[in-house]
Design a protein around this motif. Structure first.
Motif, PDB file in Angstrom:
ATOM      1  N   GLY A 248       0.820  -1.212   0.000  1.00 27.42           N
ATOM      2  CA  GLY A 248       0.000   0.000   0.000  1.00 27.42           C
ATOM      3  C   GLY A 248       0.850   1.256   0.000  1.00 27.42           C
ATOM      4  O   GLY A 248       0.591   2.205  -0.751  1.00 27.42           O
ATOM      5  N   ILE A 249       1.891   1.258   0.829  1.00 30.06           N
ATOM      6  CA  ILE A 249       2.802   2.404   0.870  1.00 30.06           C
ATOM      7  C   ILE A 249       3.509   2.567  -0.473  1.00 30.06           C
ATOM      8  O   ILE A 249       3.640   3.691  -0.986  1.00 30.06           O
ATOM      9  CB  ILE A 249       3.827   2.228   2.006  1.00 30.06           C
ATOM     10  CG1 ILE A 249       3.122   2.255   3.366  1.00 30.06           C
ATOM     11  CG2 ILE A 249       4.906   3.312   1.940  1.00 30.06           C
ATOM     12  CD1 ILE A 249       4.023   1.891   4.530  1.00 30.06           C
ATOM     13  N   ALA A 250       3.959   1.441  -1.042  1.00 29.59           N
ATOM     14  CA  ALA A 250       4.635   1.489  -2.341  1.00 29.59           C
ATOM     15  C   ALA A 250       3.698   2.040  -3.420  1.00 29.59           C
ATOM     16  O   ALA A 250       4.117   2.787  -4.305  1.00 29.59           O
ATOM     17  CB  ALA A 250       5.127   0.101  -2.735  1.00 29.59           C
ATOM     18  N   GLY A 251       2.407   1.672  -3.341  1.00 33.45           N
ATOM     19  CA  GLY A 251       1.437   2.175  -4.305  1.00 33.45           C
ATOM     20  C   GLY A 251       1.258   3.681  -4.212  1.00 33.45           C
ATOM     21  O   GLY A 251       1.212   4.375  -5.230  1.00 33.45           O
ATOM     22  N   ILE A 252       1.176   4.186  -2.988  1.00 31.68           N
ATOM     23  CA  ILE A 252       1.025   5.631  -2.790  1.00 31.68           C
ATOM     24  C   ILE A 252       2.259   6.379  -3.288  1.00 31.68           C
ATOM     25  O   ILE A 252       2.166   7.396  -3.990  1.00 31.68           O
ATOM     26  CB  ILE A 252       0.763   5.938  -1.302  1.00 31.68           C
ATOM     27  CG1 ILE A 252      -0.595   5.358  -0.873  1.00 31.68           C
ATOM     28  CG2 ILE A 252       0.797   7.444  -1.041  1.00 31.68           C
ATOM     29  CD1 ILE A 252      -0.848   5.429   0.617  1.00 31.68           C
ATOM     30  N   VAL A 253       3.438   5.865  -2.921  1.00 35.13           N
ATOM     31  CA  VAL A 253       4.685   6.492  -3.363  1.00 35.13           C
ATOM     32  C   VAL A 253       4.790   6.452  -4.884  1.00 35.13           C
ATOM     33  O   VAL A 253       5.218   7.429  -5.518  1.00 35.13           O
ATOM     34  CB  VAL A 253       5.901   5.792  -2.715  1.00 35.13           C
ATOM     35  CG1 VAL A 253       7.207   6.325  -3.305  1.00 35.13           C
ATOM     36  CG2 VAL A 253       5.892   5.991  -1.207  1.00 35.13           C
ATOM     37  N   SER A 254       4.380   5.333  -5.481  1.00 37.41           N
ATOM     38  CA  SER A 254       4.425   5.209  -6.940  1.00 37.41           C
ATOM     39  C   SER A 254       3.538   6.247  -7.620  1.00 37.41           C
ATOM     40  O   SER A 254       3.932   6.858  -8.619  1.00 37.41           O
ATOM     41  CB  SER A 254       3.998   3.800  -7.364  1.00 37.41           C
ATOM     42  OG  SER A 254       4.897   2.835  -6.896  1.00 37.41           O
ATOM     43  N   LEU A 256       2.591   9.169  -6.384  1.00 36.90           N
ATOM     44  CA  LEU A 256       3.201  10.483  -6.202  1.00 36.90           C
ATOM     45  C   LEU A 256       4.349  10.689  -7.188  1.00 36.90           C
ATOM     46  O   LEU A 256       4.462  11.753  -7.819  1.00 36.90           O
ATOM     47  CB  LEU A 256       3.695  10.633  -4.762  1.00 36.90           C
ATOM     48  CG  LEU A 256       2.611  10.698  -3.675  1.00 36.90           C
ATOM     49  CD1 LEU A 256       3.248  10.720  -2.288  1.00 36.90           C
ATOM     50  CD2 LEU A 256       1.730  11.930  -3.869  1.00 36.90           C
ATOM     51  N   CYS A 257       5.192   9.673  -7.333  1.00 37.14           N
ATOM     52  CA  CYS A 257       6.309   9.765  -8.271  1.00 37.14           C
ATOM     53  C   CYS A 257       5.804   9.825  -9.709  1.00 37.14           C
ATOM     54  O   CYS A 257       6.366  10.534 -10.551  1.00 37.14           O
ATOM     55  CB  CYS A 257       7.254   8.578  -8.090  1.00 37.14           C
ATOM     56  SG  CYS A 257       8.171   8.574  -6.539  1.00 37.14           S
ATOM     57  N   TYR A 258       4.733   9.087  -9.991  1.00 38.57           N
ATOM     58  CA  TYR A 258       4.160   9.059 -11.344  1.00 38.57           C
ATOM     59  C   TYR A 258       3.695  10.453 -11.758  1.00 38.57           C
ATOM     60  O   TYR A 258       3.992  10.932 -12.862  1.00 38.57           O
ATOM     61  CB  TYR A 258       2.999   8.070 -11.358  1.00 38.57           C
ATOM     62  CG  TYR A 258       2.417   7.799 -12.723  1.00 38.57           C
ATOM     63  CD1 TYR A 258       2.996   6.872 -13.566  1.00 38.57           C
ATOM     64  CD2 TYR A 258       1.263   8.460 -13.158  1.00 38.57           C
ATOM     65  CE1 TYR A 258       2.447   6.597 -14.817  1.00 38.57           C
ATOM     66  CE2 TYR A 258       0.715   8.198 -14.397  1.00 38.57           C
ATOM     67  CZ  TYR A 258       1.311   7.265 -15.213  1.00 38.57           C
ATOM     68  OH  TYR A 258       0.769   7.014 -16.453  1.00 38.57           O
ATOM     69  N   PHE A 259       2.967  11.111 -10.871  1.00 35.95           N
ATOM     70  CA  PHE A 259       2.488  12.464 -11.174  1.00 35.95           C
ATOM     71  C   PHE A 259       3.652  13.461 -11.232  1.00 35.95           C
ATOM     72  O   PHE A 259       3.685  14.337 -12.103  1.00 35.95           O
ATOM     73  CB  PHE A 259       1.456  12.912 -10.148  1.00 35.95           C
ATOM     74  CG  PHE A 259       0.106  12.287 -10.332  1.00 35.95           C
ATOM     75  CD1 PHE A 259      -0.658  12.574 -11.449  1.00 35.95           C
ATOM     76  CD2 PHE A 259      -0.407  11.407  -9.390  1.00 35.95           C
ATOM     77  CE1 PHE A 259      -1.909  11.997 -11.633  1.00 35.95           C
ATOM     78  CE2 PHE A 259      -1.646  10.817  -9.559  1.00 35.95           C
ATOM     79  CZ  PHE A 259      -2.402  11.119 -10.688  1.00 35.95           C
ATOM     80  N   SER A 260       4.590  13.325 -10.315  1.00 35.17           N
ATOM     81  CA  SER A 260       5.734  14.236 -10.288  1.00 35.17           C
ATOM     82  C   SER A 260       6.546  14.133 -11.577  1.00 35.17           C
ATOM     83  O   SER A 260       6.910  15.151 -12.179  1.00 35.17           O
ATOM     84  CB  SER A 260       6.633  13.936  -9.081  1.00 35.17           C
ATOM     85  OG  SER A 260       5.919  14.108  -7.873  1.00 35.17           O
ATOM     86  N   MET A 261       6.825  12.893 -12.003  1.00 38.16           N
ATOM     87  CA  MET A 261       7.573  12.699 -13.238  1.00 38.16           C
ATOM     88  C   MET A 261       6.768  13.169 -14.443  1.00 38.16           C
ATOM     89  O   MET A 261       7.329  13.651 -15.429  1.00 38.16           O
ATOM     90  CB  MET A 261       7.939  11.224 -13.388  1.00 38.16           C
ATOM     91  CG  MET A 261       8.940  10.712 -12.358  1.00 38.16           C
ATOM     92  SD  MET A 261      10.544  11.535 -12.477  1.00 38.16           S
ATOM     93  CE  MET A 261      11.081  10.927 -14.062  1.00 38.16           C
ATOM     94  N   GLY A 262       5.449  13.036 -14.369  1.00 38.32           N
ATOM     95  CA  GLY A 262       4.609  13.522 -15.456  1.00 38.32           C
ATOM     96  C   GLY A 262       4.720  15.024 -15.638  1.00 38.32           C
ATOM     97  O   GLY A 262       4.793  15.526 -16.759  1.00 38.32           O
ATOM     98  N   PHE A 263       4.747  15.754 -14.531  1.00 39.22           N
ATOM     99  CA  PHE A 263       4.913  17.204 -14.609  1.00 39.22           C
ATOM    100  C   PHE A 263       6.295  17.574 -15.141  1.00 39.22           C
ATOM    101  O   PHE A 263       6.449  18.492 -15.938  1.00 39.22           O
ATOM    102  CB  PHE A 263       4.682  17.837 -13.248  1.00 39.22           C
ATOM    103  CG  PHE A 263       3.254  17.762 -12.778  1.00 39.22           C
ATOM    104  CD1 PHE A 263       2.214  18.199 -13.578  1.00 39.22           C
ATOM    105  CD2 PHE A 263       2.946  17.253 -11.529  1.00 39.22           C
ATOM    106  CE1 PHE A 263       0.896  18.131 -13.151  1.00 39.22           C
ATOM    107  CE2 PHE A 263       1.641  17.174 -11.087  1.00 39.22           C
ATOM    108  CZ  PHE A 263       0.604  17.613 -11.908  1.00 39.22           C
TER     109      PHE A 263
END
Length: 447
Positions: A248-254, A256-263
């Motif tokens: 669950g933690i890995a999913g949340i972090v993923s 956040l990173c997914y959106f950050s890298m998208g920007f």
């Protein structure tokens, strides 16, 4: 006759029940490949179901049958392997090693990764300038991304080599860091040094122009941690509930990173869309898109396996052949409801059916379901650093089958290069940095 019954909600219900059955069959081990595949596919069709009216999504009976049997074939392969593997009742000794990597060695590898990142950054910047970038380094990725996706430009092979070298270093040190945290005798402060090469590889995630590479790396860490945690603490339900929290933690972090890298790469712009809409866009359209593909005109390939064996045909071209490879980026389809939206994501089944037909798709799904489940179960009860690093590196495969074919990424020369480099790095590390080993008896039968 035009079909009017929408099977998307029915698929969601069936897959939800299948996921529950999978969890029970695999004794609540959420890291088992069949459990992962059934879970992510359920979430994908659920996102589609929740947006049926918004985007006018539709899945007919033909697609429902093809999709469900494909998923069932993967699960059947996993179940076959699982219950044949667990018939063994012998005990196995797991050897735990005590590492101590010298600080100069860690710094050498860190500087090497940074140097390779700088070289790749310069290559990308020069390419962006040639494509008309006049706004400096911050705009180079946005300039390159669309020509790259359209196949108008491509990076040099040296870009790929630098990425493989850096990822192999980062993955091995990620493995060593997690290992030392759980089994090592060094102080937590000293162990943090192992993260320096891992942090140094972050520029490569940005230079990939995409977002999935960083999610892949997070999954790599998650798989290594889960397998080590089970080896240290056992295989009972309490341990697996803790593993579920880690996932669950890995999913949340993923996310956040997914959106950050998208920007950072220009792939995500808010544009009035909330996070749920963005997630539903990328996660919920694959099965409705597959429906459009299966009900369209299926074109024959010029060569065998053209869409799945692109790496193979690429290697032949480097040897002087002039063969047309399949497209890395599939054609877009549009959905028009209250909103208009496009996607080029069709699940793993698109390429498998296009290359190997329906029966071939079922066979491939069964084989990889059996293979990945066997590999995972073997690693749970044996110590094999190289095998674990490679499995963790490909841990994204079952997680991303709702997007595209991931199996054939394992069958490439890049995999050979990565495996060879990891083997060399582990040999260097273990040659002079292992002091003694401890043995622990593990049983195949789970508690």
């Amino acid at each position: 006759m035009v079909e009017t019954d929408n099977f998307l909600p029915i698929i969601t219900l069936i897959l939800s029940l299948v996921t529950v059955v999978c969890i029970l069959l695999f004794n609540f081990d959420m890291m088992q490949p069949p459990v992962i595949v059934s879970t992510v596919m359920t979430l994908s069709v659920l996102l589609g179901t929740l947006n049926i009216q918004r985007w006018d999504l539709f899945v007919g009976s033909k697609t429902a049958l093809v999709f469900l049997t494909g998923i069932f074939a993967f699960i059947a392969g996993g179940v076959f392997t699982q219950y044949n593997y667990l018939k063994k009742s012998v005990q196995n000794y797991i050897c735990f090693k005590n590492y101590f990597i010298s600080t100069p060695l860690i710094l050498v590898f860190t500087l090497l990764v940074l140097l390779l990142a700088f070289m790749s950054g310069m290559e990308m910047y020069n390419m962006s300038v040639a494509l008309g970038n006049h706004d400096g380094v911050m705009n180079m990725i946005k300039t390159i991304r669309y020509p790259l996706e359209r196949g108008e430009v491509e990076f040099s092979r040296w870009m790929s080599y630098r990425n493989i070298i850096s990822m192999s270093i980062a993955t091995v040190f990620l493995y060593l860091y997690i290992y030392q945290v759980l089994f090592g005798h060094e102080t937590r402060k000293r162990v943090l040094l192992y993260l320096l090469p891992v942090i140094a590889v972050v520029p490569f995630f940005i230079l990939s122009t995409g977002r999935r590479s960083i999610v892949h790396f997070i999954l790599t860490a998650c798989v290594i941690a889960c397998i080590f945690y089970q080896q240290k603490n056992g295989y009972n339900h309490i341990i697996r509930m803790k593993m579920l929290k880690l996932l669950g933690i890995a999913g949340i972090v993923s996310l956040l990173c997914y959106f950050s890298m998208g920007f950072l790469t220009g792939k995500v712009s808010i544009g009035g869309r909330d996070p749920f809409t963005i997630i539903a866009h990328y996660g919920g359209l694959s099965v409705p898109a597959l429906d459009q593909f299966l009900n369209g005109v299926l074109l024959e390939n010029q060569y065998i396996g053209q869409n799945t064996l692109m790496s193979f045909y690429g290697n032949l071209n480097t040897l002087g052949f002039h063969l047309e490879k399949g497209k890395s980026f599939l054609p877009f389809v549009q959905f028009q409801g209250m909103d208009s939206i496009t996607t080029n994501v069709y699940t793993v089944l698109y390429r498998l059916i296009a290359d190997w037909s329906y029966l071939g798709m079922l066979l491939v799904m069964f084989i990889f379901g059996a293979f990945l489940t066997l590999w995972y179960n073997h690693l749970k009860y044996h110590t094999s650093p190289l095998s674990l690093v490679l499995y963790a590196h490909f841990a994204y495969v079952p997680f991303f089958l709702f997007i595209d074919d991931q199996f054939m990424t394992m069958l490439s020369t890049q995999t050979l290069y990565f495996a060879a480099l990891c083997a060399i790095l582990l040999w260097i590390v273990e040659k002079k940095n292992v002091f003694n080993t401890e043995q622990k008896i593990m049983k195949y039968y789970e508690e």
